[in-house]
Motif scaffolding. Structure first.
Motif, PDB file in Angstrom:
ATOM      1  N   SER A 197      14.759  21.853  85.007  1.00 18.52           N
ATOM      2  CA  SER A 197      13.739  22.386  85.913  1.00 18.52           C
ATOM      3  C   SER A 197      13.787  23.902  85.959  1.00 18.52           C
ATOM      4  O   SER A 197      12.764  24.575  85.962  1.00 18.52           O
ATOM      5  N   GLU A 198      15.031  24.459  85.959  1.00 16.10           N
ATOM      6  CA  GLU A 198      15.172  25.918  86.014  1.00 16.10           C
ATOM      7  C   GLU A 198      14.609  26.561  84.763  1.00 16.10           C
ATOM      8  O   GLU A 198      13.914  27.577  84.822  1.00 16.10           O
ATOM      9  N   ASN A 199      14.891  25.960  83.594  1.00 20.40           N
ATOM     10  CA  ASN A 199      14.378  26.510  82.346  1.00 20.40           C
ATOM     11  C   ASN A 199      12.866  26.441  82.281  1.00 20.40           C
ATOM     12  O   ASN A 199      12.206  27.358  81.789  1.00 20.40           O
ATOM     13  N   VAL A 200      12.300  25.314  82.767  1.00 19.65           N
ATOM     14  CA  VAL A 200      10.845  25.172  82.786  1.00 19.65           C
ATOM     15  C   VAL A 200      10.231  26.244  83.673  1.00 19.65           C
ATOM     16  O   VAL A 200       9.250  26.900  83.311  1.00 19.65           O
ATOM     17  N   SER A 201      10.818  26.427  84.852  1.00 21.10           N
ATOM     18  CA  SER A 201      10.318  27.430  85.795  1.00 21.10           C
ATOM     19  C   SER A 201      10.358  28.816  85.172  1.00 21.10           C
ATOM     20  O   SER A 201       9.410  29.596  85.286  1.00 21.10           O
ATOM     21  N   ASN A 202      11.479  29.136  84.492  1.00 23.01           N
ATOM     22  CA  ASN A 202      11.588  30.437  83.839  1.00 23.01           C
ATOM     23  C   ASN A 202      10.559  30.589  82.737  1.00 23.01           C
ATOM     24  O   ASN A 202       9.981  31.666  82.549  1.00 23.01           O
ATOM     25  N   THR A 203      10.313  29.497  81.989  1.00 25.59           N
ATOM     26  CA  THR A 203       9.327  29.550  80.915  1.00 25.59           C
ATOM     27  C   THR A 203       7.934  29.824  81.472  1.00 25.59           C
ATOM     28  O   THR A 203       7.188  30.643  80.930  1.00 25.59           O
TER      29      THR A 203
ATOM     30  N   GLN B  52      -7.890  18.128  94.592  1.00 23.30           N
ATOM     31  CA  GLN B  52      -9.240  17.822  95.073  1.00 23.30           C
ATOM     32  C   GLN B  52      -9.294  16.457  95.750  1.00 23.30           C
ATOM     33  O   GLN B  52     -10.132  16.212  96.614  1.00 23.30           O
ATOM     34  N   LYS B  53      -8.403  15.581  95.334  1.00 25.31           N
ATOM     35  CA  LYS B  53      -8.252  14.273  95.972  1.00 25.31           C
ATOM     36  C   LYS B  53      -6.801  13.870  95.819  1.00 25.31           C
ATOM     37  O   LYS B  53      -6.047  14.494  95.060  1.00 25.31           O
ATOM     38  N   VAL B  54      -6.396  12.848  96.535  1.00 29.61           N
ATOM     39  CA  VAL B  54      -4.997  12.427  96.483  1.00 29.61           C
ATOM     40  C   VAL B  54      -4.636  12.062  95.044  1.00 29.61           C
ATOM     41  O   VAL B  54      -5.266  11.181  94.443  1.00 29.61           O
ATOM     42  N   PRO B  55      -3.649  12.740  94.456  1.00 27.52           N
ATOM     43  CA  PRO B  55      -3.325  12.514  93.047  1.00 27.52           C
ATOM     44  C   PRO B  55      -2.437  11.297  92.842  1.00 27.52           C
ATOM     45  O   PRO B  55      -1.794  10.816  93.784  1.00 27.52           O
ATOM     46  N   ASP B  56      -2.394  10.814  91.603  1.00 27.93           N
ATOM     47  CA  ASP B  56      -1.450   9.745  91.303  1.00 27.93           C
ATOM     48  C   ASP B  56      -0.059  10.353  91.114  1.00 27.93           C
ATOM     49  O   ASP B  56       0.106  11.568  90.991  1.00 27.93           O
ATOM     50  N   LYS B  57       0.937   9.513  91.110  1.00 25.30           N
ATOM     51  CA  LYS B  57       2.329   9.967  91.054  1.00 25.30           C
ATOM     52  C   LYS B  57       2.612  10.734  89.763  1.00 25.30           C
ATOM     53  O   LYS B  57       3.389  11.699  89.758  1.00 25.30           O
ATOM     54  N   LYS B  58       1.976  10.333  88.673  1.00 18.98           N
ATOM     55  CA  LYS B  58       2.202  10.998  87.392  1.00 18.98           C
ATOM     56  C   LYS B  58       1.806  12.474  87.464  1.00 18.98           C
ATOM     57  O   LYS B  58       2.543  13.342  86.975  1.00 18.98           O
ATOM     58  N   ALA B  59       0.661  12.760  88.082  1.00 15.38           N
ATOM     59  CA  ALA B  59       0.208  14.145  88.199  1.00 15.38           C
ATOM     60  C   ALA B  59       1.139  14.962  89.086  1.00 15.38           C
ATOM     61  O   ALA B  59       1.476  16.109  88.776  1.00 15.38           O
ATOM     62  N   VAL B  60       1.572  14.350  90.194  1.00 19.51           N
ATOM     63  CA  VAL B  60       2.473  15.041  91.124  1.00 19.51           C
ATOM     64  C   VAL B  60       3.802  15.361  90.436  1.00 19.51           C
ATOM     65  O   VAL B  60       4.304  16.489  90.515  1.00 19.51           O
ATOM     66  N   ASP B  61       4.359  14.377  89.753  1.00 15.23           N
ATOM     67  CA  ASP B  61       5.658  14.557  89.086  1.00 15.23           C
ATOM     68  C   ASP B  61       5.563  15.587  87.961  1.00 15.23           C
ATOM     69  O   ASP B  61       6.477  16.399  87.772  1.00 15.23           O
ATOM     70  N   LYS B  62       4.449  15.562  87.216  1.00 17.18           N
ATOM     71  CA  LYS B  62       4.297  16.500  86.108  1.00 17.18           C
ATOM     72  C   LYS B  62       4.152  17.924  86.609  1.00 17.18           C
ATOM     73  O   LYS B  62       4.738  18.863  86.044  1.00 17.18           O
ATOM     74  N   ALA B  63       3.392  18.119  87.674  1.00 20.43           N
ATOM     75  CA  ALA B  63       3.240  19.454  88.258  1.00 20.43           C
ATOM     76  C   ALA B  63       4.585  19.975  88.752  1.00 20.43           C
ATOM     77  O   ALA B  63       4.930  21.145  88.547  1.00 20.43           O
ATOM     78  N   PHE B  64       5.350  19.103  89.388  1.00 20.24           N
ATOM     79  CA  PHE B  64       6.673  19.474  89.896  1.00 20.24           C
ATOM     80  C   PHE B  64       7.586  19.891  88.745  1.00 20.24           C
ATOM     81  O   PHE B  64       8.325  20.876  88.834  1.00 20.24           O
TER      82      PHE B  64
ATOM     83  N   TRP C 162       6.271  23.416  86.828  1.00 22.84           N
ATOM     84  CA  TRP C 162       6.452  24.659  87.584  1.00 22.84           C
ATOM     85  C   TRP C 162       7.794  24.713  88.317  1.00 22.84           C
ATOM     86  O   TRP C 162       7.994  25.563  89.181  1.00 22.84           O
ATOM     87  N   GLY C 163       8.711  23.826  87.967  1.00 21.59           N
ATOM     88  CA  GLY C 163      10.048  23.903  88.507  1.00 21.59           C
ATOM     89  C   GLY C 163      10.115  23.811  90.017  1.00 21.59           C
ATOM     90  O   GLY C 163      10.796  24.603  90.669  1.00 21.59           O
ATOM     91  N   GLY C 164       9.402  22.855  90.606  1.00 20.73           N
ATOM     92  CA  GLY C 164       9.458  22.648  92.047  1.00 20.73           C
ATOM     93  C   GLY C 164       8.115  22.739  92.734  1.00 20.73           C
ATOM     94  O   GLY C 164       8.024  22.649  93.955  1.00 20.73           O
ATOM     95  N   PHE C 165       7.040  22.886  91.976  1.00 14.04           N
ATOM     96  CA  PHE C 165       5.679  22.996  92.515  1.00 14.04           C
ATOM     97  C   PHE C 165       5.291  21.770  93.323  1.00 14.04           C
ATOM     98  O   PHE C 165       5.503  20.631  92.909  1.00 14.04           O
TER      99      PHE C 165
END
Length: 256
Positions: free
Chosen positions: A3-9, A152-164, A167-170
């Motif tokens: 997660s830290e490396n992704v955030s730095n990237t 824009q609307k309640v997202p599915d879990k896949k979208a939430v997890d991928k965003a997190f 962006w390393g914690g988004f």
């Protein structure tokens, strides 16, 4: 990749975009920044705190347009140093200053600012902790404003997890959830400006802003830097896969 490396990237991708000529990374550009500033009643007498000030671009444009005084804060010492140099070149050092610190632990006295202004930063913070600080340092009757990528609307879990992951914690909220959050934090006169439609023009706007020189420069960076290239692919795939969910908007509330 951790997660830290992704955030730095992703932070490196932002820096690359800036260095190639992109000034404003969010949809709507300065137009939406100024609209949010107008909703906060910023004028020449305003004292403004710019959260996540980055390279100082927003602070410079706001100070030039409204003549207000601004303090920008950012966690990146590199960004703060760049911002200081940019302000010095613009001869705005009497109006704008920058500090390298955590926006969730502000060193300012209560009721210090007329406006606390954030763009694309609180989605990476503990929102309740951050907003408690934003509100604490805002004067009674002042404004707290935040421009963020939102659902824009309640997202599915896949979208939430991928965003997190990317962006390393988004984490963000739907527009209705942002409104409820502002109410929960005690803010009033809440205004929401949903400009998700501007996302459709982001790619063309970047191309226009970059020009041939900027595009070639960016291509070179990605050619020689594997992590940047991989990060950009992840970034683009996320926006493509989550296009039904991702939006952008800003939120303004007043401290009673």
């Amino acid at each position: 990749m951790t997660s830290e490396n992704v955030s730095n990237t992703m932070a490196n991708i932002d820096e690359m975009m800036y260095s190639c000529g992109v000034e404003i990374l969010h949809p709507g550009g300065l137009e939406k920044t100024f609209e949010m500033a107008n909703d906060c009643k910023i004028n020449k007498d305003s004292n403004v705190l710019d959260i996540g000030s980055g390279k100082g671009i927003t602070a410079i444009h706001i100070a030039q347009k409204y003549g207000c005084n601004i303090i920008g804060v950012d966690m990146s010492s590199n960004m703060v140093e760049y911002a200081k140099q940019a302000v010095s070149k613009k001869k705005l050092s009497e109006k704008i200053s920058f500090m390298n610190l955590d926006a969730q632990k502000l060193p300012f006295d209560d009721n210090s600012f007329d406006v606390v202004f954030a763009e694309c930063s609180t989605v990476l913070m503990d929102k309740e902790r951050a907003f408690r600080e934003f509100i604490r340092v805002t004067k009674p009757g002042g404004y707290v404003a935040d421009l963020e990528m939102s659902w824009q609307k309640v997202p599915d879990k896949k979208a939430v997890d991928k965003a997190f992951e990317i962006w390393g914690g988004f984490s963000t909220k739907t527009f209705d959830e942002w409104r409820d959050f502002y109410i929960k934090m005690g803010l009033t006169d809440i205004k929401i400006n949903n400009f998700s439609d501007k996302m459709q023009n982001m790619e063309m706007l970047y191309i226009k802003t970059l020009g041939i020189t900027g595009i070639l420069k960016m291509s070179w960076y990605m050619l020689i830097n594997k992590s940047l290239r991989r990060g950009m692919i992840e970034y683009n795939n996320f926006f493509k896969d989550s296009k039904d969910y991702i939006g952008y908007g800003y939120f303004v509330g007043r401290k009673e």
